[in-house]
Design an enzyme around this catalytic site. Structure first.
Site, mmCIF file in Angstrom:
data_model
loop_
_atom_site.group_PDB
_atom_site.id
_atom_site.type_symbol
_atom_site.label_atom_id
_atom_site.label_comp_id
_atom_site.label_asym_id
_atom_site.label_seq_id
_atom_site.Cartn_x
_atom_site.Cartn_y
_atom_site.Cartn_z
ATOM 1 C CE LYS A 46 -17.974 47.572 8.521
ATOM 2 N NZ LYS A 46 -18.790 46.933 7.428
ATOM 3 C CB CYS A 133 -20.147 39.674 6.653
ATOM 4 S SG CYS A 133 -19.179 40.738 5.375
HETATM 5 O O1 IRO Z 1 -18.393 44.371 3.581
HETATM 6 C C1 IRO Z 1 -19.069 44.466 4.440
HETATM 7 O O2 IRO Z 1 -18.060 45.037 5.290
HETATM 8 C C2 IRO Z 1 -20.380 44.273 4.922
HETATM 9 C C3 IRO Z 1 -20.767 43.628 5.587
HETATM 10 I I1 IRO Z 1 -19.755 43.331 7.451
HETATM 11 C C4 IRO Z 1 -22.273 43.321 5.665
HETATM 12 O O3 IRO Z 1 -22.745 42.547 6.646
HETATM 13 N N1 IRO Z 1 -22.949 43.542 4.682
HETATM 14 C C5 IRO Z 1 -22.325 44.228 3.490
HETATM 15 O O4 IRO Z 1 -23.215 44.434 2.708
HETATM 16 N N2 IRO Z 1 -20.924 44.404 3.588
#
Ligand code: IRO
Length: 314
Positions: A46, A133
């Protein structure tokens, strides 16, 4: 079945091109262990921040008819947690394929701090810098700011020598494909990963006249079937614009062996599975491998190299 899914990525041989997409099934050591014991040929952690984050309020992920919408908000156990996992994993599995480590700092300096720590650590896998993100309130997606991409990569490559790729958001215009590829070609990147979720979609439950996730009044990143044509376009656009030394990882809408085949035709080398992994669990990798092999057998291909990138134009 005679087709082989052997894949060479950054001079290393993988038994197949499949792995998870960062964010899905990779938050905890338990989930990471499940990936390592699955038929995926490697896995990614993650995206981490320096310090553990709780992320956005729930509900923040919903499975919807053609895919998913999420606004997780970068919940993660913190950089040190994943670094400890990765270095222990490497020691225990010294013959295993290199694994991927994702970082997504909230600022240039936070990214540089984590990358310096990775550079100085025993980690000898592959690092993915997440520039896309979409879900942290008040923080625009870095890779939609082209000057900021340059600023970050210039500073990163002043000291970083381990293999590094970037996770990109989807782009929707040839001017943007051209401009971003021109920037990326100036750096010794190992790969680009196309695509992150399509940011800030809105899924509506018409019966209840309501959004379906709580953060950002329901706006969130789309994944799954909704995004496959956009993902394929981005894989193809970057495959045909980047220096051949920069590989492309295909992510977005891989639900069947045919989806995987299409990403490979566009030029992807590794393939990441997000929404469908969340739906189906780690056994998805066994199914995808079998389906991809069946397609290759039917078409008379014995290796992926025979068709990778060879999409025909009319
Ligand atoms: O909301 C998130 O944690 C997230 C991340 I960092 C990302 O790179 N892509 C996404 O769809 N959700």
């Amino acid at each position: 079945m005679v087709a082989s899914l052997d894949t060479t990525f950054l001079d290393h041989s993988y038994e197949n091109p499949f792995m998870n997409a960062s964010g899905v099934h990779c938050m905890s050591t338990k989930e990471l262990d499940e990936l390592s014991n699955s038929k995926a040929s490697t896995f990614i952690t993650k995206s981490s921040t320096s310090v553990k984050r709780a992320g956005n309020p729930e509900p923040r992920y919903r499975s919807v008819p053609l895919g998913s919408i999420n606004s997780m908000g970068l919940p993660n156990e913190g950089f040190e947690y994943y670094l400890e996992y990765a270095t222990k994993y490497q020691k225990k599995n010294s013959k295993a394929n290199p694994i991927f480590f994702s970082v997504a700092g909230m600022s240039v300096s936070e990214n540089l701090k984590m990358l310096r720590a990775l550079q100085d650590s025993d980690f000898h896998g592959i690092v993915e810098l997440n520039l896309s993100c979409p879900n942290v309130p008040g923080k625009p997606q870095v890779a939609y700011d082209f000057e900021l991409i340059k600023e970050i990569l210039t500073q990163v490559f002043e000291f970083f020598t381990k293999p590094l790729g970037v996770k990109l958001p989807p782009y929707f215009d040839f001017a943007h494909f051209d401009a971003v590829a021109k920037i990326l070609n100036q750096y010794p990147l190992a790969y680009v990963n196309c695509i992150n979720s399509i940011g800030n979609g809105l899924y509506i439950d018409a019966q209840n006249e309501s959004v379906v996730i709580k953060p950002k009044n329901g706006f969130g990143g789309l994944g799954g079937e909704y995004v496959k044509p956009t993902a394929l376009a981005n894989v193809r656009a970057f495959y045909t614009r980047l220096n051949p030394s920069i590989k492309v990882i295909g992510t977005g809408g891989i639900k069947t062996g045919q989806d995987a085949f299409e990403h490979l035709l566009c030029g992807a080398t590794m393939l990441q599975v997000g929404t469908e992994l969340c739906e189906e669990g780690v056994t998805v990798f066994t199914r995808l491998e079998n389906e991809l092999k069946e397609i290759m057998d039917r078409k008379g291909y014995t290796s992926i190299e025979q068709f990778r990138g060879k999409l025909k134009s009319l």
